[in-house]
Design an enzyme around this catalytic site. Sequence first.
Site, short mmCIF file in Angstrom:
data_model
loop_
_atom_site.label_atom_id
_atom_site.label_comp_id
_atom_site.label_asym_id
_atom_site.label_seq_id
_atom_site.Cartn_x
_atom_site.Cartn_y
_atom_site.Cartn_z
N ASN A 216 0.86 -1.19 0.00
CA ASN A 216 0.00 0.00 0.00
C ASN A 216 0.90 1.24 0.00
OD1 ASN A 216 -1.33 2.30 1.19
ND2 ASN A 216 -3.03 0.97 1.69
N HIS B 48 1.09 6.18 2.00
CA HIS B 48 1.90 7.10 2.79
C HIS B 48 3.02 7.78 2.00
CE1 HIS B 48 -0.53 6.66 6.12
NE2 HIS B 48 -0.18 5.43 6.45
N HIS C 116 -5.63 3.74 -1.47
CA HIS C 116 -6.95 4.03 -0.92
C HIS C 116 -7.32 5.47 -1.31
CE1 HIS C 116 -9.62 4.05 2.99
NE2 HIS C 116 -10.29 4.43 1.93
N ARG D 49 -9.47 8.03 -0.57
CA ARG D 49 -10.42 8.39 0.49
C ARG D 49 -11.30 9.53 0.02
NH1 ARG D 49 -8.84 6.26 5.82
NH2 ARG D 49 -10.58 7.49 6.58
N ARG E 198 -7.04 12.65 1.48
CA ARG E 198 -5.94 13.08 2.36
C ARG E 198 -4.58 12.54 1.91
NH1 ARG E 198 -7.16 9.58 7.78
NH2 ARG E 198 -9.16 10.62 7.59
N GLU F 72 -8.54 0.50 -2.95
CA GLU F 72 -9.27 0.40 -1.68
C GLU F 72 -10.21 1.60 -1.61
OE1 GLU F 72 -6.49 -0.28 1.58
OE2 GLU F 72 -7.95 0.71 2.85
N THR G 40 -8.19 3.02 8.58
CA THR G 40 -9.40 2.18 8.66
C THR G 40 -9.43 1.49 10.02
OG1 THR G 40 -8.97 1.78 6.33
CG2 THR G 40 -10.72 0.48 7.35
N GLU H 167 -10.83 -9.64 2.66
CA GLU H 167 -9.57 -9.30 3.31
C GLU H 167 -9.84 -9.32 4.81
OE1 GLU H 167 -7.33 -5.82 1.99
OE2 GLU H 167 -6.39 -5.67 3.97
N HIS I 108 -3.64 -5.03 7.67
CA HIS I 108 -3.79 -3.93 8.62
C HIS I 108 -2.90 -4.15 9.84
CE1 HIS I 108 -5.36 -0.40 10.54
NE2 HIS I 108 -5.91 -0.11 9.38
N1 PXP Z 1 -5.78 -3.27 4.34
C1 PXP Z 1 -6.72 -2.31 4.51
C2 PXP Z 1 -8.12 -2.63 4.16
C3 PXP Z 1 -6.37 -1.03 4.98
O1 PXP Z 1 -7.32 -0.10 5.15
C4 PXP Z 1 -5.02 -0.74 5.25
C5 PXP Z 1 -4.62 0.64 5.67
O2 PXP Z 1 -4.74 1.51 4.61
C6 PXP Z 1 -4.07 -1.78 5.04
C7 PXP Z 1 -4.48 -3.03 4.62
C8 PXP Z 1 -2.63 -1.56 5.30
O3 PXP Z 1 -2.47 -1.32 6.66
P1 PXP Z 1 -1.08 -0.85 7.22
O4 PXP Z 1 -0.80 0.50 6.61
O5 PXP Z 1 -1.29 -0.81 8.70
O6 PXP Z 1 -0.07 -1.87 6.78
#
Ligand code: PXP
Length: 236
Positions: free
Chosen positions: A6, A9, A42, A44, A48, A69, A100, A150, A190
């Site tokens: 992901n 960031h 994602h 959003r 953001r 996402e 999330t 997921e 997550h």
């Molecule tokens: N899966 C989902 C559905 C999420 O919302 C997130 C956070 O954006 C992640 C995975 C990845 O989580 P993390 O950034 O804590 O690795």
Amino acid sequence: MRLAINIDHVATLRNARGGTDPDPVKAALLCEKIGAACIVCHLREDRRHIKDDDVKRLRSSLKKKLDLEMAATEEIIAIAVKTKPDLVTLVPEKRKELTTESGLDILKQKRFFEGVIKKFHKYKIPTSLFIDPVEAQIRASADIGTDMIEIHTGEYAEANSGSEKKEQLCRIQEAAAVGKAFGLTVNAGHGLDYSNIIPIAAIKEIDEVSIGHAVIARAIITGLDSAVREMMCLVK
Ligand code: PXP
């Protein structure tokens, strides 16, 4: 087990100065090159981190899979249908949350999500539902025709004691087995990081893990190449 990265960031950091650096698309291409099987972003409602233009550029640049996402709102669904990602992962979204916070309550909104899944399937876009490791939620998700789930690993990641961690791990193991028994592809994510991934990577029913924060945070210190390689190694 495959690793999905992901890259939200990277966009968070870029947005801090309102410019173009660092570019999440460049980071995504590098993750792909190193061996990540999928890139997750994602979009959003408050934009953001990832912006509409990032999604467009990711779609046209990535060679492997793009997992968008998203919250199941009219606006974002319309963007997803236009973009045609390889997968959409539906998540709950609250304006004020840092990230999330929980899985979707499919049991409560079965008909709504059934309609959303049907819409995506009409456009040949597979769906994944982000849900807690609860059998009734998995059964309801399978009932309404999702391709994947997921499993939310947040409670496992945040468990403080060894016994709580073990208990949360058991829930995930059982949920993954239930998901497979219903014929679903099972992803998880997550809060996963370099210290807690190994027991999750040992669950054979999980097809893919989605990791963001830990990898991007480590990349600041060690570089993206080494951060992704190290996580791939642990996942494998
Ligand atoms: N899966 C989902 C559905 C999420 O919302 C997130 C956070 O954006 C992640 C995975 C990845 O989580 P993390 O950034 O804590 O690795």
